[in-house]
Design a protein around this motif. Structure first.
Motif: not given
Ligand code: 4PW
Length: 391
Positions: A13, A104, A135-136, A164, A166, A179, A192-193, A196, A232, A277
């Motif tokens: 992905f 990341k 990126q966010y 964050y 999901q 994951r 993972d999130i 961010h 995912l 998201n």
């Molecule tokens: O980095 C994140 C991921 O690991 C993403 O931005 C979103 O959540 C999409 O995949 C998971």
């Protein structure tokens, strides 16, 4: 125009997201800082490697990342593998003089993260660029919030509240991809999130100094997935599928104190039905507040304290040509950008950094600091006390 030959490792992905970014960056940003050339794609599964070569238009494919790292023709390496492979690939690529953009979290262990930051610092002396794909923070509305903070329009920052959320792993039949395995991912939701929003919080309000946290695992076993491809949550396995233990976190909640004196909170989970998201950032300053929600990523809500009592409230700014990266995307606010454009914006910043010889704002050192915040969060969940982030 300068050309940069790209080698990409990991055709899942995130590999697809990087390809879309390399391909679309010059279409949006013209003249481009340099032209990426899709040279070699690597995946450990030979069929996936060959299929991705054809699908994405790479010249070659391989199943061993060393072929990319040792290829003198390659200038740039994208690391899109599961987390435990980031360090060996990124370090070898940096040592071979390649510029590296790595997904990341930076690594699956703190030791690996440090080794990557050290390798990046050494490579930086020779003009080699490293970048973590947070990126966010590059969403135009987030950059606008940063502008308001930097110019002082929001006054002193008092509080930063981030989530964050999901839902893709809320279903217990959602398979045990890498994951959910600590030896591969290093952590669950945290790396993972949550990472961010830790990155966004530090981008906007400076370094986090201390944390106190709770971490939970709701679904303690999941159906075993054939093959390593990250689905995912889009495919569910039946009730009779063999199951294995999950050894990472599903939910993290923590309070944070910033070095600046500001305070805040962060919550992250992949088990929140109805949230997709759902990255939210709310920041209160002495002169106003901002609110952002990624599910409406082209909008920033702002409230100014100076407005008269009878009309003070949040107003919505639609980002567009008047804002960051707006001249490269679409002509009218409300036409909107999405995830694809965002990854192209990130790629523009990466390729620009290479051409200008200036490390980007998400260089490996910054990814390593996010990792140190994550380590303090994990430590606090155990100790049930405030924990300092290592400097
Ligand atoms: O980095 C994140 C991921 O690991 C993403 O931005 C979103 O959540 C999409 O995949 C998971």
């Amino acid at each position: 125009m300068k050309k940069l030959n790209v080698g990409l490792v990991g055709a899942g992905f995130m590999g697809k997201a990087h390809v879309v970014a390399y391909s679309n960056m010059p279409k949006l940003f013209w003249p481009a800082p340099a032209m990426p050339v899709l040279k070699t794609i690597c995946d450990i599964v030979p069929e996936i490697a060959e299929d991705s070569r054809e699908r994405f238009g790479f010249e070659k494919c391989c199943t061993d990342w060393r072929e990319i790292v040792n290829d003198p023709e390659i200038d740039v390496v994208s690391v899109c593998t599961p987390n435990n492979a980031h360090a060996p690939i990124a370090i070898a690529a940096l040592e071979a003089g390649k510029h590296v953009i790595c997904e990341k979290p930076i690594a699956s262990t703190l030791a690996d993260a440090k080794a990557m930051a050290d390798a990046a610092a050494k490579a930086a002396e020779k003009g080699i660029i490293s970048m973590n794909a947070y990126q966010y923070r590059r969403v135009p509305a987030i950059v606008l919030a940063k502008k308001f903070i930097d110019e002082g329009s929001l006054g002193e920052i008092l509080n930063v509240r981030c989530t964050y959320l999901q839902s893709w792993s809320a279903d217990p039949d959602s398979p045990l991809s890498w994951r959910f395995q600590k030896d591969i991912a290093g952590a669950g939701t945290l790396g993972d999130i949550a990472s961010h929003v830790i990155d966004i919080a530090q981008y906007l309000a400076g370094d986090i100094d201390e944390v106190v946290s709770m971490m939970k695992t709701y679904i303690t076993e999941r159906p075993v997935q054939e093959g390593g491809v990250d689905l995912l949550g889009t495919v569910k396995l039946g009730a009779d599928a063999p199951r294995k233990a999950v050894d990472v976190d599903d939910e993290d909640s923590f309070l944070v104190k910033f070095k600046s004196g500001a305070s805040g909170s962060i919550e992250a989970t992949r088990n929140a039905w109805g949230r997709n998201n759902f990255i939210t950032v709310e920041l209160h300053g002495t002169l106003g507040s901002v609110y952002f929600n990624y599910e409406r990523l082209n909008e920033l809500q702002v409230c100014w304290a100076k407005d008269p009592d009878d009309r003070r409230g949040f107003k919505t700014i639609y980002t567009g040509p008047a804002h960051f990266y707006g001249d490269a995307t679409w002509n009218i606010p409300g036409m909107n950008i999405g995830y694809g454009e965002l990854k192209a914006i990130e790629m523009f910043d990466f390729i620009s950094a290479i051409v200008n010889g200036q490390q980007p704002s998400t260089r490996f050192e910054v990814g390593y600091r996010v990792e140190r915040v994550c380590a303090a969060v994990a430590k606090s969940a155990e100790s049930r006390q405030w924990e300092k982030v290592e400097d």
